[in-house]
Write a protein that holds these residues in place. Structure first.
Motif, PDB file in Angstrom:
ATOM      1  N   MET A  87       0.845  -1.193   0.000  1.00  0.00           N
ATOM      2  CA  MET A  87       0.000   0.000   0.000  1.00  0.00           C
ATOM      3  C   MET A  87       0.876   1.236   0.000  1.00  0.00           C
ATOM      4  O   MET A  87       1.788   1.382   0.816  1.00  0.00           O
ATOM      5  CB  MET A  87      -0.915  -0.011   1.236  1.00  0.00           C
ATOM      6  N   SER A  88       0.645   2.168  -0.940  1.00  0.00           N
ATOM      7  CA  SER A  88       1.484   3.351  -1.073  1.00  0.00           C
ATOM      8  C   SER A  88       1.191   4.327   0.058  1.00  0.00           C
ATOM      9  O   SER A  88       0.060   4.433   0.541  1.00  0.00           O
ATOM     10  CB  SER A  88       1.232   4.036  -2.419  1.00  0.00           C
ATOM     11  N   SER A  89       2.231   5.036   0.511  1.00  0.00           N
ATOM     12  CA  SER A  89       2.068   6.021   1.577  1.00  0.00           C
ATOM     13  C   SER A  89       1.399   7.272   1.021  1.00  0.00           C
ATOM     14  O   SER A  89       1.523   7.585  -0.162  1.00  0.00           O
ATOM     15  CB  SER A  89       3.440   6.391   2.146  1.00  0.00           C
ATOM     16  N   PRO A  90       0.653   8.010   1.867  1.00  0.00           N
ATOM     17  CA  PRO A  90      -0.029   9.207   1.388  1.00  0.00           C
ATOM     18  C   PRO A  90       0.968  10.268   0.935  1.00  0.00           C
ATOM     19  O   PRO A  90       2.076  10.370   1.464  1.00  0.00           O
ATOM     20  CB  PRO A  90      -0.816   9.668   2.618  1.00  0.00           C
ATOM     21  N   LYS A  91       0.557  11.053  -0.035  1.00  0.00           N
ATOM     22  CA  LYS A  91       1.435  12.100  -0.553  1.00  0.00           C
ATOM     23  C   LYS A  91       1.590  13.219   0.468  1.00  0.00           C
ATOM     24  O   LYS A  91       0.649  13.517   1.225  1.00  0.00           O
ATOM     25  CB  LYS A  91       0.856  12.673  -1.853  1.00  0.00           C
ATOM     26  N   PRO A  92       2.753  13.881   0.505  1.00  0.00           N
ATOM     27  CA  PRO A  92       2.915  15.047   1.380  1.00  0.00           C
ATOM     28  C   PRO A  92       1.915  16.139   1.003  1.00  0.00           C
ATOM     29  O   PRO A  92       1.489  16.241  -0.153  1.00  0.00           O
ATOM     30  CB  PRO A  92       4.359  15.491   1.099  1.00  0.00           C
ATOM     31  N   ALA A  93       1.548  16.977   1.981  1.00  0.00           N
ATOM     32  CA  ALA A  93       0.537  18.017   1.755  1.00  0.00           C
ATOM     33  C   ALA A  93       0.934  18.955   0.620  1.00  0.00           C
ATOM     34  O   ALA A  93       0.096  19.342  -0.202  1.00  0.00           O
ATOM     35  CB  ALA A  93       0.317  18.810   3.044  1.00  0.00           C
ATOM     36  N   ALA A  94       2.228  19.310   0.556  1.00  0.00           N
ATOM     37  CA  ALA A  94       2.677  20.237  -0.481  1.00  0.00           C
ATOM     38  C   ALA A  94       2.539  19.637  -1.870  1.00  0.00           C
ATOM     39  O   ALA A  94       2.274  20.337  -2.846  1.00  0.00           O
ATOM     40  CB  ALA A  94       4.124  20.651  -0.224  1.00  0.00           C
ATOM     41  N   GLU A  95       2.716  18.327  -1.978  1.00  0.00           N
ATOM     42  CA  GLU A  95       2.586  17.657  -3.267  1.00  0.00           C
ATOM     43  C   GLU A  95       1.117  17.431  -3.616  1.00  0.00           C
ATOM     44  O   GLU A  95       0.719  17.547  -4.777  1.00  0.00           O
ATOM     45  CB  GLU A  95       3.319  16.314  -3.215  1.00  0.00           C
ATOM     46  N   LEU A  96       0.311  17.131  -2.615  1.00  0.00           N
ATOM     47  CA  LEU A  96      -1.108  16.886  -2.836  1.00  0.00           C
ATOM     48  C   LEU A  96      -1.856  18.187  -3.143  1.00  0.00           C
ATOM     49  O   LEU A  96      -2.776  18.207  -3.962  1.00  0.00           O
ATOM     50  CB  LEU A  96      -1.721  16.228  -1.600  1.00  0.00           C
ATOM     51  N   ASN A  97      -1.440  19.269  -2.495  1.00  0.00           N
ATOM     52  CA  ASN A  97      -2.083  20.571  -2.674  1.00  0.00           C
ATOM     53  C   ASN A  97      -1.071  21.620  -3.130  1.00  0.00           C
ATOM     54  O   ASN A  97      -0.675  22.500  -2.362  1.00  0.00           O
ATOM     55  CB  ASN A  97      -2.729  21.031  -1.356  1.00  0.00           C
ATOM     56  N   PRO A  98      -0.611  21.525  -4.382  1.00  0.00           N
ATOM     57  CA  PRO A  98       0.390  22.483  -4.856  1.00  0.00           C
ATOM     58  C   PRO A  98      -0.171  23.900  -4.925  1.00  0.00           C
ATOM     59  O   PRO A  98      -1.377  24.101  -5.037  1.00  0.00           O
ATOM     60  CB  PRO A  98       0.727  21.960  -6.263  1.00  0.00           C
ATOM     61  N   LYS A  99       0.720  24.845  -4.859  1.00  0.00           N
ATOM     62  CA  LYS A  99       0.329  26.255  -4.916  1.00  0.00           C
ATOM     63  C   LYS A  99      -0.205  26.589  -6.304  1.00  0.00           C
ATOM     64  O   LYS A  99       0.332  26.155  -7.327  1.00  0.00           O
ATOM     65  CB  LYS A  99       1.549  27.137  -4.615  1.00  0.00           C
ATOM     66  N   THR A 100      -1.285  27.352  -6.333  1.00  0.00           N
ATOM     67  CA  THR A 100      -1.840  27.806  -7.611  1.00  0.00           C
ATOM     68  C   THR A 100      -0.970  28.907  -8.174  1.00  0.00           C
ATOM     69  O   THR A 100      -0.709  29.918  -7.501  1.00  0.00           O
ATOM     70  CB  THR A 100      -3.284  28.336  -7.421  1.00  0.00           C
ATOM     71  N   THR A 101      -0.506  28.744  -9.398  1.00  0.00           N
ATOM     72  CA  THR A 101       0.402  29.733 -10.001  1.00  0.00           C
ATOM     73  C   THR A 101      -0.227  30.473 -11.173  1.00  0.00           C
ATOM     74  O   THR A 101       0.331  31.456 -11.651  1.00  0.00           O
ATOM     75  CB  THR A 101       1.692  29.045 -10.478  1.00  0.00           C
ATOM     76  N   GLU A 102      -1.369  29.991 -11.658  1.00  0.00           N
ATOM     77  CA  GLU A 102      -2.034  30.649 -12.776  1.00  0.00           C
ATOM     78  C   GLU A 102      -3.446  31.044 -12.372  1.00  0.00           C
ATOM     79  O   GLU A 102      -4.177  30.246 -11.767  1.00  0.00           O
ATOM     80  CB  GLU A 102      -2.072  29.726 -14.005  1.00  0.00           C
ATOM     81  N   TYR A 103      -3.812  32.270 -12.719  1.00  0.00           N
ATOM     82  CA  TYR A 103      -5.112  32.798 -12.352  1.00  0.00           C
ATOM     83  C   TYR A 103      -6.125  32.676 -13.490  1.00  0.00           C
ATOM     84  O   TYR A 103      -5.759  32.687 -14.663  1.00  0.00           O
ATOM     85  CB  TYR A 103      -5.002  34.284 -11.992  1.00  0.00           C
ATOM     86  N   GLN A 131      -6.337  20.807   8.923  1.00  0.00           N
ATOM     87  CA  GLN A 131      -5.369  19.802   8.469  1.00  0.00           C
ATOM     88  C   GLN A 131      -6.067  18.678   7.707  1.00  0.00           C
ATOM     89  O   GLN A 131      -7.156  18.236   8.068  1.00  0.00           O
ATOM     90  CB  GLN A 131      -4.613  19.226   9.663  1.00  0.00           C
ATOM     91  N   GLY A 132      -5.430  18.236   6.613  1.00  0.00           N
ATOM     92  CA  GLY A 132      -5.930  17.100   5.849  1.00  0.00           C
ATOM     93  C   GLY A 132      -6.914  17.448   4.755  1.00  0.00           C
ATOM     94  O   GLY A 132      -7.435  16.545   4.098  1.00  0.00           O
ATOM     95  N   LYS A 133      -7.174  18.734   4.542  1.00  0.00           N
ATOM     96  CA  LYS A 133      -8.131  19.137   3.520  1.00  0.00           C
ATOM     97  C   LYS A 133      -7.532  18.966   2.127  1.00  0.00           C
ATOM     98  O   LYS A 133      -6.356  19.259   1.892  1.00  0.00           O
ATOM     99  CB  LYS A 133      -8.559  20.591   3.712  1.00  0.00           C
ATOM    100  N   GLY A 165     -12.888  29.340  -4.729  1.00  0.00           N
ATOM    101  CA  GLY A 165     -13.087  28.139  -3.927  1.00  0.00           C
ATOM    102  C   GLY A 165     -11.773  27.464  -3.603  1.00  0.00           C
ATOM    103  O   GLY A 165     -11.095  26.953  -4.493  1.00  0.00           O
ATOM    104  N   ARG A 166     -11.397  27.438  -2.318  1.00  0.00           N
ATOM    105  CA  ARG A 166     -10.096  26.895  -1.933  1.00  0.00           C
ATOM    106  C   ARG A 166     -10.143  25.379  -1.752  1.00  0.00           C
ATOM    107  O   ARG A 166      -9.265  24.665  -2.226  1.00  0.00           O
ATOM    108  CB  ARG A 166      -9.622  27.567  -0.645  1.00  0.00           C
ATOM    109  N   GLU A 167     -11.174  24.873  -1.078  1.00  0.00           N
ATOM    110  CA  GLU A 167     -11.280  23.435  -0.853  1.00  0.00           C
ATOM    111  C   GLU A 167     -12.091  22.796  -1.976  1.00  0.00           C
ATOM    112  O   GLU A 167     -13.081  23.362  -2.442  1.00  0.00           O
ATOM    113  CB  GLU A 167     -11.934  23.143   0.499  1.00  0.00           C
ATOM    114  N   LEU A 168     -11.687  21.609  -2.388  1.00  0.00           N
ATOM    115  CA  LEU A 168     -12.357  20.929  -3.493  1.00  0.00           C
ATOM    116  C   LEU A 168     -13.765  20.470  -3.108  1.00  0.00           C
ATOM    117  O   LEU A 168     -14.722  20.689  -3.861  1.00  0.00           O
ATOM    118  CB  LEU A 168     -11.527  19.730  -3.955  1.00  0.00           C
ATOM    119  N   ASN A 169     -13.888  19.856  -1.946  1.00  0.00           N
ATOM    120  CA  ASN A 169     -15.186  19.317  -1.515  1.00  0.00           C
ATOM    121  C   ASN A 169     -15.462  19.659  -0.053  1.00  0.00           C
ATOM    122  O   ASN A 169     -15.455  18.768   0.811  1.00  0.00           O
ATOM    123  CB  ASN A 169     -15.229  17.796  -1.698  1.00  0.00           C
TER     124      ASN A 169
END
Length: 435
Positions: A1-17, A173-175, A193-197
């Motif tokens: 079972m693969s380990s969860p992705k780090p938060a920075a990788e899972l939620n990258p910074k938005t660079t394009e508007y 945390q965990g969003k 909208g910052r959070e997906l769901n």
């Protein structure tokens, strides 16, 4: 079972508007409520939906500098009724029977499970409205017309509240954040909208608001407008053919969307967009109170069309509905691994299959063409006395072109040169051979 992705990788910074960044987001955030109010004051019984353009600046200045005008926007009774309506939708979602449906796999590998009972909620609300009208007469259901401003204000405040709430909880945390809503700029992220769901327990706010409170309210608003016309003209048997057309077209559209509830899970709103003020105000305020403009106009400006024009308008609407429903059916079947029409497709380097025949061979968004034809049919019953009742068609054209461009841009990033090849195979964007 693969380990969860780090938060920075899972939620990258938005660079394009999108929407030209924070200034555009601020502009849309402030202008959407203004437009809803402007359509009410600009298309009212007082001015017969023919406002004097020259007088508008003085009228606006006089209104915004008058404390009584601001007070008139608030109606405590309408606000309490709106909260009761929203609570009714939540309770119906929780208790009415329905299927359970799993959405698409999210970036974190999870799948959300949804209650599929929006159509049951609609039938319950429709039954309650019709029962009230049957028992107490059409005058018992004119309150949405009479308290229009109060309901608009309540819905806008609900959208603002939900936008702020969803933005605040997105920092827990965990969003899982939306790829396009994590810029770090409050104005932009609140809007897009910052959070997906964002959810309260098992209640997914984005999915819930997309189909229930605003969409069903739109149908009830239309019914209230017909009741207003009936009350003025002496009974339901006096309701004009133009009003019946608007009711039939729009309530059928609502019923169809709710009956085919699971189709929403393949849309951009659900898959990629976060839930912020943009979707909240669109779902809760814009849909019920701007899409019903034609019915509100006909409540105080009744029109009899006659058999010929009624037939023509019905044919326009049916053509649009056929294109919309058949093209969406092809897409949904194909995405679910079915191809009953043996449609041709193009395989990208990613292994993704893109349709190149059927409706999707004629244009890249044939469902938008169907939407536009239906929008035109909804406005045609109002005649040509005022262009304001055609606002929805113009707005919808701009919205769909914007969505088409967003989709093309996202697909180009996703498929690279394969998308350029696909564009040559299907050159039309929405209207075959024209655009």
């Amino acid at each position: 079972m693969s380990s969860p992705k780090p938060a920075a990788e899972l939620n990258p910074k938005t660079t394009e508007y999108e929407f030209l960044g924070p200034p555009g987001a601020f502009f849309v955030t402030t202008t959407v409520p203004i437009i809803i109010y402007a359509l009410y004051f600009g298309c009212s019984e007082t001015n017969a939906c023919k406002p004097s353009v020259a007088a508008i600046p003085d009228q606006v200045l006089g209104a915004i500098t008058n404390p009584d005008w601001w007070k008139s926007l608030w109606d405590t009774e309408a606000s309490l009724m709106y909260l009761a309506w929203y609570a009714f939708c939540v309770v119906s979602w929780a208790v009415l029977p329905g299927d359970r449906f799993q959405g698409t796999t999210l970036r974190n590998g999870e799948k959300k499970t949804y209650n599929i009972n929006a159509f049951s909620t609609f039938l319950l609300a429709l039954g309650a409205a019709c029962g009230t009208i049957y028992r107490y007469g059409p005058e018992s259901f004119t309150f949405l017309y009479e308290k229009w401003l109060g309901f608009v204000t309540a819905s806008v405040l609900m959208a603002i509240t939900q936008g702020l709430f969803c933005y605040a909880i997105s920092f827990q945390q965990g969003k899982l954040l939306a790829l396009g809503g994590n810029s770090g700029n409050f104005i932009y992220d609140f809007f897009i909208g910052r959070e997906l769901n964002p959810s309260i327990g098992s209640l997914d706010l984005k999915y819930f608001n997309e189909l229930r409170p605003g969409l069903i309210l739109w149908a009830l608003v239309d019914i209230s407008m017909a009741c207003e016309q009936a009350t003025r003209r002496g009974g339901l048997n006096k309701v004009t053919d133009s009003m019946w057309l608007v009711l039939a077209f729009q309530i059928w559209y609502v019923a169809d969307a709710l009956y085919n509830e699971t189709a929403i899970f393949t849309t951009m709103d659900i898959i990629t967009d976060g839930f912020g003020f943009m979707l909240a105000v669109g779902d809760l305020a814009w849909v019920p109170f701007t899409y019903s403009l034609q019915a509100r106009y006909l409540a105080f400006a009744p029109k009899e069309l006659g058999a010929v024009w009624t037939t023509v308008i019905i044919l326009v609407n049916l053509t649009g509905y056929w294109i919309f429903r058949d093209s969406n059916g092809e897409k949904n079947d194909f995405r679910n691994g079915k191809n009953p029409k043996n449609l041709q497709f193009f395989v990208t380097a990613r292994g993704t299959k893109l349709l190149t025949s059927g409706w999707w061979g004629l244009s890249r968004h044939p469902n938008y063409l169907g939407d536009l034809l239906m929008a035109l049919a909804w406005s045609l019953p109002t005649g040509i006395d005022t262009p304001i009742t055609y606002f929805y068609v113009c707005y919808f054209a701009v919205l769909l072109i914007h969505r088409q461009r967003r989709d093309d841009e996202n697909c180009h990033k996703k498929y690279g040169k394969d998308w350029e090849v696909y564009q040559k195979l299907v050159p039309s964007r929405i209207i075959p051979f024209i655009y």
